[in-house]
Design a protein around this motif. Structure first.
Motif, short mmCIF file in Angstrom:
data_model
loop_
_atom_site.label_atom_id
_atom_site.label_comp_id
_atom_site.label_asym_id
_atom_site.label_seq_id
_atom_site.Cartn_x
_atom_site.Cartn_y
_atom_site.Cartn_z
N VAL A 50 0.83 -1.20 0.00
CA VAL A 50 0.00 0.00 0.00
C VAL A 50 0.88 1.26 0.00
CG1 VAL A 50 -1.59 1.34 1.46
CG2 VAL A 50 -2.01 -1.09 1.02
N ASP A 69 10.36 3.21 6.68
CA ASP A 69 10.08 1.79 6.94
C ASP A 69 11.10 1.27 7.93
OD1 ASP A 69 8.26 -0.39 5.04
OD2 ASP A 69 9.65 -1.20 6.53
N LYS A 74 14.55 -2.53 2.68
CA LYS A 74 13.64 -1.84 1.76
C LYS A 74 14.16 -0.42 1.49
CE LYS A 74 9.47 -4.45 2.43
NZ LYS A 74 8.37 -4.78 3.26
N THR A 123 -2.03 -4.72 9.60
CA THR A 123 -3.01 -4.94 10.67
C THR A 123 -3.47 -6.41 10.60
OG1 THR A 123 -4.58 -3.92 9.13
CG2 THR A 123 -3.92 -2.61 11.02
N THR A 139 4.10 2.07 15.41
CA THR A 139 4.38 3.12 14.42
C THR A 139 3.93 4.48 14.93
OG1 THR A 139 4.00 1.48 12.72
CG2 THR A 139 3.97 3.75 12.01
N1 NAD Z 1 -2.02 -5.36 0.27
C1 NAD Z 1 -3.18 -4.88 -0.14
O1 NAD Z 1 -3.61 -5.15 -1.25
C2 NAD Z 1 -4.02 -3.97 0.75
C3 NAD Z 1 -5.15 -3.37 0.19
C4 NAD Z 1 -5.91 -2.50 0.96
C5 NAD Z 1 -5.55 -2.26 2.29
N2 NAD Z 1 -4.47 -2.88 2.83
C6 NAD Z 1 -4.14 -2.57 4.21
O2 NAD Z 1 -3.02 -1.69 4.24
C7 NAD Z 1 -2.20 -1.97 5.38
C8 NAD Z 1 -0.79 -2.27 4.92
O3 NAD Z 1 -0.81 -3.44 4.13
P1 NAD Z 1 0.35 -3.82 3.14
O4 NAD Z 1 -0.18 -4.93 2.29
O5 NAD Z 1 0.91 -2.61 2.47
O6 NAD Z 1 1.43 -4.39 4.17
P2 NAD Z 1 2.96 -4.73 3.86
O7 NAD Z 1 3.36 -5.77 4.83
O8 NAD Z 1 3.16 -4.96 2.39
O9 NAD Z 1 3.71 -3.38 4.19
C9 NAD Z 1 3.80 -2.86 5.46
C10 NAD Z 1 5.15 -2.21 5.61
O10 NAD Z 1 5.17 -1.61 6.90
C11 NAD Z 1 6.46 -1.79 7.41
N3 NAD Z 1 6.37 -1.60 8.86
C12 NAD Z 1 5.91 -2.44 9.81
N4 NAD Z 1 5.97 -1.86 11.01
C13 NAD Z 1 6.47 -0.62 10.82
C14 NAD Z 1 6.76 0.47 11.67
N5 NAD Z 1 6.55 0.38 12.98
N6 NAD Z 1 7.26 1.58 11.12
C15 NAD Z 1 7.50 1.65 9.80
N7 NAD Z 1 7.24 0.67 8.94
C16 NAD Z 1 6.72 -0.46 9.44
C17 NAD Z 1 6.89 -3.16 6.98
O11 NAD Z 1 8.29 -3.31 7.01
C18 NAD Z 1 6.33 -3.20 5.55
O12 NAD Z 1 7.26 -2.71 4.61
C19 NAD Z 1 -2.88 -3.12 6.11
O13 NAD Z 1 -3.71 -2.60 7.10
C20 NAD Z 1 -3.72 -3.77 5.03
O14 NAD Z 1 -4.86 -4.43 5.57
C21 NAD Z 1 -3.68 -3.71 2.08
#
Ligand code: NAD
Length: 469
Positions: A50, A69, A74, A123, A139
């Motif tokens: 995202v 991040d 990354k 989440t 975060t």
């Molecule tokens: N993947 C999808 O298609 C999608 C679609 C809609 C909504 N979402 C929602 O968006 C949110 C993120 O999902 P995602 O798929 O991008 O997750 P992801 O795991 O791909 O990315 C999350 C990133 O956050 C980083 N991270 C974790 N803790 C951190 C912190 N304390 N500080 C900084 N960075 C930190 C991780 O290293 C990772 O790079 C979730 O709530 C998910 O439900 C995801």
């Protein structure tokens, strides 16, 4: 839907002025002006599926972006213009670096420079199927430690209604000492990313935004107007949180329905895919959903349970959500039971000691994401029964650590050759990537169990041993 006009805004500002808080009015105008004039600096925290596309979209719209991040690898990749997500081209990242309007950090002290900070962290659920908000709260703490007067924080992570106001607001106040709506603004805007879907780009997907304070809402609308054609404001952060959950619950429940129909029609000799295709000819009142081996990804198997958990606080049971979750989870058992029967019936093989090729590991086609993938559940269950499994997935040459199945870390995909395919007692199709050589499978597999209906156009001639599951 809330329609906000200038009168609402000035009324709100007037009330604040009557309360004698001039600083607040200055902060609102400055923040709004910086956003509208593209002078704002936007922090994006969590550069995953995202956050990274969001950072790219903001930068392409001419805003200055700071990406954060905790995963240092990354940050290193991004700084040299490399993408680590299959469907995001490295050239898109390299572009940001060349334009010089994006910077990437693991160190959160740069938060101080940002006008707006958007949180896009995971989440997940914990092992009791309850929300695990630890990424969001960790975060928020890191960010709040470096916040100053006059900033806005927007949460994009999917979560239960109330998170923004009940969790983020007090936490930021506790860590930073700053006061909501006096020193900082809060808003929520759910992401609608659909990785691998080439029919939409960020700009063409409308963005829902919600905030409890009209000024915060106005600033949020102004921000997202830079990157999408349509912003859809709602009356509160909790409403926006509920919108996202509703969208994903809708998918989960409808997928459960077609999964159940599949298991009911199959013994009647009716092909559920044919039924859905014909039903889709109805020009109104029907929307096709497709069955499969079970749900995967970071959204549909998880998000609905954020609401069922929250519902309990109000003494309510979310029956549809729980039932859909149960039906969808049972699909891996259904697929394995079919595989066992077909192996015995058509190959004279017992499950124990059989050699199975799992085709496709990603949770859906054309992506390299294996989070919550039903393929991992199936491999785990097959190996417990004594089968030997290998997998092929061109998008996942090696299995990276997952929260649910760390034991598979480091396993590697086999090559897809005729000789390799002939080695296995059965090929179990779990993911239907478009660029798989399906004819090669049809020509060489001893038995194919297809959970995606992808083999519908491929036959094996005389020796047709392709079965849907
Ligand atoms: N993947 C999808 O298609 C999608 C679609 C809609 C909504 N979402 C929602 O968006 C949110 C993120 O999902 P995602 O798929 O991008 O997750 P992801 O795991 O791909 O990315 C999350 C990133 O956050 C980083 N991270 C974790 N803790 C951190 C912190 N304390 N500080 C900084 N960075 C930190 C991780 O290293 C990772 O790079 C979730 O709530 C998910 O439900 C995801």
């Amino acid at each position: 839907m809330l329609v906000l006009n200038d009168a609402d805004i000035s009324n709100y500002s007037d009330r604040v002025l009557l309360a004698g808080n001039r600083i607040l009015t200055t902060f609102i105008n400055t923040l709004h002006e910086r956003i509208v004039s593209s002078k704002c600096i936007v922090g994006v925290v969590g550069l995953g599926y995202v956050g990274l596309p969001l950072a790219i979209a903001l930068s392409n719209a001419g805003l200055s972006v700071v990406g954060f991040d905790i995963d240092a690898s990354k940050i290193e990749n991004l700084r040299v213009g490399k993408s680590y997500i299959k469907h995001i081209a490295s050239s898109d990242v390299a572009n940001l670096i060349q334009k010089n309007n994006a910077e990437f950090y693991s160190d959160f002290s740069v938060v101080e420079k940002c006008d707006v900070v958007i949180l896009c962290v995971p989440t997940p659920l914990n092992k009791h199927m309850a929300p695990d908000l630890s990424y969001v709260t960790d975060t928020t703490r890191y960010v709040a430690e470096h916040m100053r007067h006059g900033q806005m924080v927007i949460l994009e992570s999917t979560t239960y209604p109330g998170t923004t106001s009940e969790v983020l607001a007090p936490l930021i106040n506790e860590v930073s000492g700053l006061r909501l709506d006096e020193d900082f603004f809060l808003a929520y805007s759910p992401e609608r990313e659909d990785p691998g879907n080439l029919n939409f780009v960020t700009r063409t997907v409308p963005k829902v935004v919600g905030a409890d304070n009209p000024e915060a809402l106005k600033a949020t609308i102004a921000l997202y107007n830079h990157i999408v054609d349509q912003v859809v404001p709602v009356s509160s952060a909790a409403t926006a949180e509920a919108v996202k959950l509703t969208e994903n619950i809708f998918r989960s429940v409808n997928i459960a329905l077609v999964n159940e129909l599949k298991t009911i029609y199959a013994p009647m000799g009716i092909d559920v895919w044919e039924v859905i295709e014909a039903a889709s000819s109805k020009p109104f009142g029907f929307m096709p959903f497709y069955p499969g081996p079970g749900l995967g990804g970071h959204c549909i198997p998880i998000d609905p349970f954020y609401l069922s958990w929250k519902a309990k606080e109000f003494g309510l049971t979310a029956k549809f959500i729980e039932l859909a979750g149960e039906v969808n989870r049972r699909m891996t058992d259904y697929v394995i039971a079919n595989l066992v029967d077909l192996l015995s019936e058509h190959a004279g093989k017992a499950i124990k000691g059989a050699n199975i090729l799992v085709l496709g590991l990603a949770y859906k086609k054309n992506v390299g994401d294996l989070r919550e993938s039903p393929a991992l559940v199936i491999i785990n269950q097959l190996e417990k029964k004594g089968e030997r499994t290998a997998y092929y997935d061109q998008n996942i040459p090696i299995i990276t650590p997952t929260r649910e199945h760390p034991e598979f870390t480091g396993r590697q995909s086999v090559d897809l050759t005729a000789e390799e395919v002939r080695k296995y007692d059965a090929v179990l199709v779990v993911t239907d990537h478009d660029d798989t050589d399906w004819q090669l499978i049809a020509d060489n597999a001893k038995l194919v169990v297809d959970t995606r209906n992808v083999m519908k156009n491929y036959g094996q001639g005389e020796r047709d041993l392709i079965f849907k599951s």
